[in-house]
Design a protein around this motif. Structure first.
Motif, PDB file in Angstrom:
ATOM      1  N   HIS A 167       0.834  -1.210   0.000  1.00 59.49           N
ATOM      2  CA  HIS A 167       0.000   0.000   0.000  1.00 59.49           C
ATOM      3  C   HIS A 167       0.865   1.255   0.000  1.00 59.49           C
ATOM      4  O   HIS A 167       1.954   1.268   0.561  1.00 59.49           O
ATOM      5  CB  HIS A 167      -0.912   0.012   1.232  1.00 59.49           C
ATOM      6  CG  HIS A 167      -2.001   1.031   1.138  1.00 59.49           C
ATOM      7  ND1 HIS A 167      -2.050   2.134   1.966  1.00 59.49           N
ATOM      8  CD2 HIS A 167      -3.074   1.123   0.307  1.00 59.49           C
ATOM      9  CE1 HIS A 167      -3.125   2.849   1.646  1.00 59.49           C
ATOM     10  NE2 HIS A 167      -3.756   2.263   0.660  1.00 59.49           N
TER      11      HIS A 167
ATOM     12  N   THR B  87       0.718   3.821   1.724  1.00 61.90           N
ATOM     13  CA  THR B  87       1.074   4.329   3.056  1.00 61.90           C
ATOM     14  C   THR B  87       2.193   3.515   3.712  1.00 61.90           C
ATOM     15  O   THR B  87       2.616   3.837   4.816  1.00 61.90           O
ATOM     16  CB  THR B  87      -0.153   4.305   3.988  1.00 61.90           C
ATOM     17  OG1 THR B  87      -0.713   2.993   3.955  1.00 61.90           O
ATOM     18  CG2 THR B  87      -1.191   5.320   3.577  1.00 61.90           C
ATOM     19  N   HIS B  88       2.663   2.467   3.029  1.00 62.56           N
ATOM     20  CA  HIS B  88       3.787   1.698   3.568  1.00 62.56           C
ATOM     21  C   HIS B  88       5.087   2.157   2.902  1.00 62.56           C
ATOM     22  O   HIS B  88       5.868   1.347   2.430  1.00 62.56           O
ATOM     23  CB  HIS B  88       3.567   0.194   3.364  1.00 62.56           C
ATOM     24  CG  HIS B  88       2.353  -0.342   4.082  1.00 62.56           C
ATOM     25  ND1 HIS B  88       1.949  -1.643   4.016  1.00 62.56           N
ATOM     26  CD2 HIS B  88       1.453   0.273   4.892  1.00 62.56           C
ATOM     27  CE1 HIS B  88       0.854  -1.820   4.744  1.00 62.56           C
ATOM     28  NE2 HIS B  88       0.536  -0.666   5.280  1.00 62.56           N
TER      29      HIS B  88
ATOM     30  N   SER C 240      -1.226  -5.646   2.938  1.00 59.72           N
ATOM     31  CA  SER C 240      -1.168  -5.327   1.514  1.00 59.72           C
ATOM     32  C   SER C 240      -2.523  -4.835   1.035  1.00 59.72           C
ATOM     33  O   SER C 240      -3.531  -4.924   1.741  1.00 59.72           O
ATOM     34  CB  SER C 240      -0.799  -6.580   0.740  1.00 59.72           C
ATOM     35  OG  SER C 240      -1.807  -7.534   0.983  1.00 59.72           O
ATOM     36  N   THR C 241      -2.493  -4.335  -0.190  1.00 59.26           N
ATOM     37  CA  THR C 241      -3.729  -3.806  -0.758  1.00 59.26           C
ATOM     38  C   THR C 241      -4.124  -4.568  -2.015  1.00 59.26           C
ATOM     39  O   THR C 241      -5.245  -4.452  -2.491  1.00 59.26           O
ATOM     40  CB  THR C 241      -3.557  -2.298  -1.028  1.00 59.26           C
ATOM     41  OG1 THR C 241      -4.832  -1.690  -1.066  1.00 59.26           O
ATOM     42  CG2 THR C 241      -2.799  -1.993  -2.280  1.00 59.26           C
TER      43      THR C 241
ATOM     44  N   ASP D 262      -0.952  -4.530   9.234  1.00 53.20           N
ATOM     45  CA  ASP D 262      -2.008  -3.681   8.683  1.00 53.20           C
ATOM     46  C   ASP D 262      -3.049  -4.596   8.033  1.00 53.20           C
ATOM     47  O   ASP D 262      -2.856  -5.089   6.926  1.00 53.20           O
ATOM     48  CB  ASP D 262      -1.400  -2.706   7.662  1.00 53.20           C
ATOM     49  CG  ASP D 262      -2.443  -1.804   7.031  1.00 53.20           C
ATOM     50  OD1 ASP D 262      -3.647  -1.997   7.294  1.00 53.20           O
ATOM     51  OD2 ASP D 262      -2.050  -0.898   6.259  1.00 53.20           O
TER      52      ASP D 262
ATOM     53  N   ALA E 281      -5.953  -3.926   6.905  1.00 58.09           N
ATOM     54  CA  ALA E 281      -6.984  -3.126   6.223  1.00 58.09           C
ATOM     55  C   ALA E 281      -7.931  -4.014   5.415  1.00 58.09           C
ATOM     56  O   ALA E 281      -9.150  -3.921   5.567  1.00 58.09           O
ATOM     57  CB  ALA E 281      -6.325  -2.104   5.308  1.00 58.09           C
ATOM     58  N   HIS E 282      -7.377  -4.852   4.562  1.00 57.75           N
ATOM     59  CA  HIS E 282      -8.243  -5.663   3.693  1.00 57.75           C
ATOM     60  C   HIS E 282      -8.889  -6.842   4.400  1.00 57.75           C
ATOM     61  O   HIS E 282     -10.103  -7.009   4.339  1.00 57.75           O
ATOM     62  CB  HIS E 282      -7.477  -6.100   2.443  1.00 57.75           C
ATOM     63  CG  HIS E 282      -7.597  -5.075   1.364  1.00 57.75           C
ATOM     64  ND1 HIS E 282      -8.622  -5.096   0.461  1.00 57.75           N
ATOM     65  CD2 HIS E 282      -6.872  -3.982   1.084  1.00 57.75           C
ATOM     66  CE1 HIS E 282      -8.515  -4.062  -0.340  1.00 57.75           C
ATOM     67  NE2 HIS E 282      -7.465  -3.363   0.013  1.00 57.75           N
TER      68      HIS E 282
ATOM     69  N   THR F 179      -8.656  -0.853   8.292  1.00 58.11           N
ATOM     70  CA  THR F 179      -9.726   0.048   7.868  1.00 58.11           C
ATOM     71  C   THR F 179     -11.040  -0.632   8.242  1.00 58.11           C
ATOM     72  O   THR F 179     -11.118  -1.855   8.360  1.00 58.11           O
ATOM     73  CB  THR F 179      -9.692   0.336   6.351  1.00 58.11           C
ATOM     74  OG1 THR F 179      -9.604  -0.892   5.648  1.00 58.11           O
ATOM     75  CG2 THR F 179      -8.524   1.204   5.979  1.00 58.11           C
TER      76      THR F 179
ATOM     77  N   LYS G  37     -13.758  -2.092   4.502  1.00 58.68           N
ATOM     78  CA  LYS G  37     -13.569  -3.083   3.431  1.00 58.68           C
ATOM     79  C   LYS G  37     -14.341  -4.343   3.826  1.00 58.68           C
ATOM     80  O   LYS G  37     -15.555  -4.293   3.904  1.00 58.68           O
ATOM     81  CB  LYS G  37     -12.077  -3.304   3.205  1.00 58.68           C
ATOM     82  CG  LYS G  37     -11.393  -2.020   2.726  1.00 58.68           C
ATOM     83  CD  LYS G  37      -9.956  -2.250   2.336  1.00 58.68           C
ATOM     84  CE  LYS G  37      -9.344  -0.986   1.775  1.00 58.68           C
ATOM     85  NZ  LYS G  37      -8.796  -0.104   2.830  1.00 58.68           N
TER      86      LYS G  37
HETATM   87  C1  LIG Z   1      -3.062  -2.086   3.253  1.00 56.78           C
HETATM   88  C2  LIG Z   1      -3.847  -0.821   3.426  1.00 56.78           C
HETATM   89  N1  LIG Z   1      -3.552   0.002   4.427  1.00 56.78           N
HETATM   90  C3  LIG Z   1      -4.228   1.141   4.610  1.00 56.78           C
HETATM   91  C4  LIG Z   1      -5.252   1.502   3.772  1.00 56.78           C
HETATM   92  C5  LIG Z   1      -5.979   2.782   4.051  1.00 56.78           C
HETATM   93  O1  LIG Z   1      -5.194   3.869   3.846  1.00 56.78           O
HETATM   94  P1  LIG Z   1      -5.808   5.322   4.034  1.00 56.78           P
HETATM   95  O2  LIG Z   1      -6.410   5.382   5.388  1.00 56.78           O
HETATM   96  O3  LIG Z   1      -4.671   6.230   3.841  1.00 56.78           O
HETATM   97  O4  LIG Z   1      -6.852   5.435   2.971  1.00 56.78           O
HETATM   98  C6  LIG Z   1      -5.600   0.672   2.707  1.00 56.78           C
HETATM   99  C7  LIG Z   1      -6.656   0.989   1.752  1.00 56.78           C
HETATM  100  O5  LIG Z   1      -7.327   1.926   1.690  1.00 56.78           O
HETATM  101  C8  LIG Z   1      -4.882  -0.509   2.525  1.00 56.78           C
HETATM  102  O6  LIG Z   1      -5.189  -1.339   1.532  1.00 56.78           O
END
Ligand SMILES: Cc1ncc(COP(=O)(O)O)c(C=O)c1O
Length: 310
Positions: free
Chosen positions: A8, A10-11, A64-65, A90, A92-93, A116, A119
């Motif tokens: 992602h 943000t990583h 991962s995203t 993380d 998120a998914h 998050t 999702k």
């Molecule tokens: C792995 C992962 N981390 C974090 C996020 C969220 O990031 P953010 O809060 O900056 O949208 C996502 C997707 O939105 C993601 O797939």
């Protein structure tokens, strides 16, 4: 995890503020192999261990995203312990799949778990951070006043509702159905001639390599044509994609929303065949319009949250 291998932004992407605050060193997936039993393109834990020994990081990040396989937190924990690093997962998914018992939980394994809420957890747009009491004060003050201004109280309330829903027994069935639907959709996409990155899926996601279907078809064109046919998905890079992230050779599909609407394996087969038909006839506006009307009929038969319509 490398952005172009499914990680992602943000990583630590150079485009993200995270890369200005920390120095990230990325790991990736193993090379693709022409072997149905061991197709590769899974997290390369040898690489994670080698990089950890070389860099002695303060923190190792998993998550991962665009990765369709289970992420096992245990090998990351072992590597982090071997080099004295903290470990953040993380989720998120897969957060909803973890809450529903379909994927292994990093809670109690990682030092910090982030996710998050919108999702697979099926809540409002937002996030949450879990950690032990040892890190709570540091993380709380890094969020406020470190980053955030006013809290969004309505979103906090909606998160509480989502957490309560995810704690119900029905949510376990939902998580299992999301995974089954993704497996069926993935197999049906392969039958249409698409290659799946890593040869399949364990989660809610399918990462498609378009090149076996048509080497000239880009992710961007496929996304745009499918959008006109009423099918929403996004273009995505595939590991070592020869095309740019704006063009790409892949597509990313997910089954969380369709499963909420009550669709099952039969509908997954229909969706794969609608995608195949649209992309084969992408120069034919009449065909695209015909698919669009079939998509509308399918969606009308499966309204999300039907109880709210009563
Ligand atoms: C792995 C992962 N981390 C974090 C996020 C969220 O990031 P953010 O809060 O900056 O949208 C996502 C997707 O939105 C993601 O797939």
């Amino acid at each position: 995890m490398r952005l172009d291998h499914g990680g992602h932004l943000t990583h630590g992407s150079p485009a993200s503020i995270t890369s200005k605050v920390w120095r990230f060193v990325a790991y990736g997936v193993t090379p693709a192999r022409d072997d149905a039993d061991a197709p590769g393109e899974v997290i390369d834990f040898d690489q994670v261990a080698d990089l950890a020994k070389r860099e002695l990081p303060a923190l190792i990040v998993a998550g991962s995203t665009a990765y369709a396989r289970t992420i096992d937190p245990l090998p990351f924990r072992e590597i982090a312990d071997a080099v004295g690093a903290l470990f953040m997962f993380d989720a998120a998914h897969p957060a909803g799949l973890i809450a529903g018992g379909a994927h292994p939980s990093p809670v109690g394994v990682a030092d910090v778990v982030t996710f998050t809420t919108h999702k697979t957890l099926r809540g409002p747009r937002g996030g949450a951070i879990l950690c032990g009491a040892d890190l709570a004060k540091k993380i709380d003050s890094a969020v406020f006043p470190g980053l955030q201004g006013g809290p969004l109280e309505h979103i906090i309330a909606a998160k509480a509702v989502a957490f309560a829903e995810a704690a119900r027994p029905e949510f376990r069935q939902y998580a299992a159905d999301v995974v089954t639907n993704a497996a069926v959709l993935g197999a049906a996409m392969m039958a249409e001639g698409f290659r799946l990155v890593s040869g399949g899926t364990d989660n809610h996601m399918i990462l498609v390599d378009l090149r076996t279907f048509d080497p000239d078809l880009t992710g961007r064109e496929a996304q745009e044509v499918l959008d006109r046919a009423g099918i929403t998905l996004n273009r995505n890079t595939i590991p070592d994609d020869p095309r740019s992230p704006f063009v790409t050779s892949g597509l990313r599909l997910g089954t969380a929303a369709e499963t909420t609407a009550g669709m099952g394996p039969g509908e997954m087969q229909i969706i794969a065949s609608l995608i195949g038909r649209t992309l084969r006839a992408r120069a034919d506006e009449a065909q695209i319009a015909a698919v669009r009307s079939e998509v509308a009929d399918l969606c009308a038969a499966f309204p999300p949250y039907p109880d709210l319509l009563k």
